[in-house]
Design a protein around this motif. Structure first.
Motif, PDB file in Angstrom:
ATOM      1  N   GLU A  29      45.718  40.064  49.979  1.00 40.26           N
ATOM      2  CA  GLU A  29      44.416  40.141  49.317  1.00 40.26           C
ATOM      3  C   GLU A  29      44.215  41.477  48.612  1.00 40.26           C
ATOM      4  O   GLU A  29      43.756  41.540  47.474  1.00 40.26           O
ATOM      5  CB  GLU A  29      43.314  39.909  50.349  1.00 40.26           C
ATOM      6  N   LEU A  72      44.389  41.843  44.302  1.00 43.79           N
ATOM      7  CA  LEU A  72      43.299  42.387  43.493  1.00 43.79           C
ATOM      8  C   LEU A  72      43.812  43.419  42.505  1.00 43.79           C
ATOM      9  O   LEU A  72      43.423  43.427  41.331  1.00 43.79           O
ATOM     10  CB  LEU A  72      42.243  43.010  44.408  1.00 43.79           C
ATOM     11  N   LEU A 122      43.569  42.020  38.703  1.00 44.83           N
ATOM     12  CA  LEU A 122      42.264  42.446  38.225  1.00 44.83           C
ATOM     13  C   LEU A 122      42.226  42.668  36.716  1.00 44.83           C
ATOM     14  O   LEU A 122      41.314  42.187  36.029  1.00 44.83           O
ATOM     15  CB  LEU A 122      41.831  43.717  38.963  1.00 44.83           C
ATOM     16  N   ALA A 171      35.166  47.152  40.158  1.00 43.82           N
ATOM     17  CA  ALA A 171      35.523  45.983  40.975  1.00 43.82           C
ATOM     18  C   ALA A 171      36.210  46.412  42.273  1.00 43.82           C
ATOM     19  O   ALA A 171      35.921  45.873  43.346  1.00 43.82           O
ATOM     20  CB  ALA A 171      36.429  45.048  40.180  1.00 43.82           C
ATOM     21  N   THR A 229      34.686  46.052  46.151  1.00 46.50           N
ATOM     22  CA  THR A 229      35.478  45.447  47.218  1.00 46.50           C
ATOM     23  C   THR A 229      35.563  46.378  48.418  1.00 46.50           C
ATOM     24  O   THR A 229      35.407  45.947  49.570  1.00 46.50           O
ATOM     25  CB  THR A 229      36.897  45.115  46.716  1.00 46.50           C
ATOM     26  N   TYR A 286      37.500  35.363  54.792  1.00 45.44           N
ATOM     27  CA  TYR A 286      38.106  35.912  53.571  1.00 45.44           C
ATOM     28  C   TYR A 286      39.004  34.898  52.876  1.00 45.44           C
ATOM     29  O   TYR A 286      39.209  34.964  51.657  1.00 45.44           O
ATOM     30  CB  TYR A 286      38.794  37.252  53.829  1.00 45.44           C
ATOM     31  N   THR A 339      38.192  34.355  49.006  1.00 45.57           N
ATOM     32  CA  THR A 339      39.286  34.684  48.097  1.00 45.57           C
ATOM     33  C   THR A 339      39.607  33.477  47.225  1.00 45.57           C
ATOM     34  O   THR A 339      39.817  33.600  46.011  1.00 45.57           O
ATOM     35  CB  THR A 339      40.541  35.117  48.876  1.00 45.57           C
ATOM     36  N   THR A 372      37.196  33.068  44.432  1.00 43.29           N
ATOM     37  CA  THR A 372      37.338  34.045  43.347  1.00 43.29           C
ATOM     38  C   THR A 372      38.099  33.455  42.170  1.00 43.29           C
ATOM     39  O   THR A 372      37.893  33.860  41.020  1.00 43.29           O
ATOM     40  CB  THR A 372      38.052  35.310  43.862  1.00 43.29           C
ATOM     41  N   LEU A 383      32.649  37.716  39.761  1.00 43.82           N
ATOM     42  CA  LEU A 383      33.843  38.297  40.352  1.00 43.82           C
ATOM     43  C   LEU A 383      33.477  39.385  41.354  1.00 43.82           C
ATOM     44  O   LEU A 383      33.990  39.417  42.485  1.00 43.82           O
ATOM     45  CB  LEU A 383      34.749  38.873  39.262  1.00 43.82           C
ATOM     46  N   ARG A 397      34.102  39.397  45.349  1.00 40.14           N
ATOM     47  CA  ARG A 397      34.925  40.477  45.921  1.00 40.14           C
ATOM     48  C   ARG A 397      34.167  41.176  47.050  1.00 40.14           C
ATOM     49  O   ARG A 397      34.748  41.538  48.072  1.00 40.14           O
ATOM     50  CB  ARG A 397      35.296  41.508  44.857  1.00 40.14           C
ATOM     51  N   THR A 441      34.119  38.793  50.044  1.00 38.28           N
ATOM     52  CA  THR A 441      35.471  38.767  50.614  1.00 38.28           C
ATOM     53  C   THR A 441      35.724  40.026  51.416  1.00 38.28           C
ATOM     54  O   THR A 441      36.310  39.985  52.509  1.00 38.28           O
ATOM     55  CB  THR A 441      36.524  38.625  49.504  1.00 38.28           C
ATOM     56  N   PHE A 453      44.484  34.205  43.228  1.00 39.01           N
ATOM     57  CA  PHE A 453      43.389  34.135  44.186  1.00 39.01           C
ATOM     58  C   PHE A 453      43.320  32.783  44.888  1.00 39.01           C
ATOM     59  O   PHE A 453      42.943  32.701  46.066  1.00 39.01           O
ATOM     60  CB  PHE A 453      42.063  34.441  43.490  1.00 39.01           C
TER      61      PHE A 453
END
Length: 449
Positions: free
Chosen positions: A41, A45, A49, A72, A76, A107, A111, A114, A123, A127, A130, A194
């Motif tokens: 995870e 990202l 991303l 972002a 998170t 999660y 996830t 997402t 998003l 995040r 999550t 994701f």
């Protein structure tokens, strides 16, 4: 020589894995599965991303992509910090096993969701949620393995457990390399990254059967041993009712000192990794572009090498920490973080030698820098507050560090490159050269009870 001395000598000569049973390995494997997806995870990202933002940012937002990358990641981290703090406290009340299952299921679901984000707000919100779920899995897994494995094997087991994060990171790098090469959904291929993150939901079916609850934690509750450290248990009166674990770790003077000092080192580790190492794929692609190499090839390659370096460090960390002691291990860790970060971001040569530097950077900044928390923190606190204390140290740093990826993104924009941002932020590792001198040495000692 007395019979007791002879027995102690024979015990010291026994291999580290003597006495481990299938139950010990089953607990390690169950916790390890959860950590694999933690690592997946986190790194998914980092890789997905930028492509994701390329498809969901508005034209106006797309003028400052580095800022939204940092935002972002920061959001998170904020979710991880809050969720980890709450989850660690819950694990000291409802149990390690139950909290781990809740975390993994949460999660996995968010996830997977997402993959359907259509705007930056969606998003970022997914995040954050999550992060709330994934944050609590770390301290829960560490407490469970530490409290069930024998003292002689415990540091090695915790290091092995930490390697699950690196294994998940390598898995994410491999998946991203395949997606970058095949591009199955065009510029929407990031969504597959994701969507695959929803698979851990099935792990809960295994955990429900495979894991046993920590007997040490159950015994502490049964005997109403609430003190945060051995010092507190020896000198403090037992309260009539259980104190709130978060308050207890700050009430005791020695516990409070340990929490604050360990959090300072955790801060150095967390800021260093997210605000420094998370820019390494982009820097690698810049080197590749300057060398005339194709785009989106060397970044994933570097990611695999970097995380193989981290896994190597995770596997040997328990052995090294036992061999040289906790304080020398911490000093070695942060010296390595500083040296390899400087070497990477000052590099302007060939790509193959750079991959060797990336391996060493992963060995220290992701490997040793996170392994000490898995090995050392559990040795500082009692089972009644162990998950709470570990979550405060690990996730409390995130509650402060979440802003730094955003700052790093602004530095990139202002300075015109990731190298300047990474070199500026790497100075945080200096904290790790100072704090260990004020921390207790716990090598060879049993867990506080």
């Amino acid at each position: 020589m007395s019979a007791g001395d002879a027995l102690a000598r024979d015990d010291a000569k026994a291999p580290w894995h003597a006495g481990l049973t299938p139950r010990h390995w089953r607990i390690l494997w169950g916790s390890y599965l959860g950590w694999i997806f933690d690592g997946y995870e986190a790194v998914a990202l980092v890789y997905a991303l930028r492509p994701a933002l390329g498809t969901i940012l508005t034209p106006e937002q797309a003028q400052a992509p580095a800022y939204y990358v940092g935002l972002a990641i920061g959001i998170t981290l904020l979710g991880w910090g809050l969720g980890g703090l709450l989850g660690g406290i819950a694990a000291d009340y409802i149990g390690r096993k139950r909290m781990m299952m809740i975390s993994i299921l949460g999660y996995a679901v968010f996830t997977g969701l997402t993959a359907f984000a259509e705007s930056f707000v969606q998003l970022a919100a997914l995040r954050f949620i999550t992060g709330l779920a994934i944050g609590s899995e770390w301290s829960t897994g560490i407490a469970l393995v530490a409290e069930t494995w024998p003292n002689r094997a415990r540091p090695k087991g915790c290091g092995f457990l930490q390697s699950g994060f690196g294994g998940g990171a390598v898995l994410a790098a491999i998946v991203w390399a395949v997606l970058a090469a095949t591009n199955p959904l065009g510029d929407q291929s990031w969504r597959i990254m994701f969507a695959l993150g929803a698979l851990p939901a099935f792990v809960c079916l295994y955990l429900r059967r495979a894991l046993d609850e920590s007997e040490q934690w159950l015994q502490a509750l049964k005997e109403q041993r609430w003190a945060a450290t051995s010092d507190g248990a020896a000198h403090g009166a037992k309260p009539a009712q259980r104190p709130f674990t978060l308050a207890e770790i700050f009430r005791e003077k020695e516990s409070r000192r340990r929490v604050l000092l360990a959090t300072a080192m955790s801060f150095a580790t967390t800021v260093g990794w997210w605000a420094v190492s998370s820019w390494l794929p982009a820097y690698t692609e810049g080197l590749a572009k300057a060398a005339g190499e194709p785009a989106n090839v060397w970044g994933p390659r570097m990611g695999i090498v970097y995380n193989v370096g981290a896994i190597s460090a995770y596997v040997v960390s328990g052995f090294v920490a036992d061999a040289i002691g906790r304080r020398p291990f911490l000093i070695l860790t942060y010296v390595g973080c500083i040296a390899t970060s400087l070497a990477c971001y000052l590099w302007h040569g060939g790509l193959m030698p750079f991959l060797a530097l990336a391996f060493l950077n992963g060995f220290f900044t992701l490997g040793f820098a996170f392994s000490w928390m898995a090995i050392y923190l559990v040795e500082l606190f009692t089972p009644a507050v162990r998950a709470t204390a570990a979550s405060v140290v690990f996730n409390g740093a995130r509650l402060v560090a979440w802003i730094f990826p955003i700052i790093a993104g602004q530095i990139v924009t202002s300075f015109g490159g990731v190298a300047a941002a990474a070199l500026t932020m790497s100075s945080v590792y200096v904290l790790g050269l100072i704090v260990p001198w004020f921390m207790p040495e716990t090598t060879g000692q049993p867990l506080p009870e």
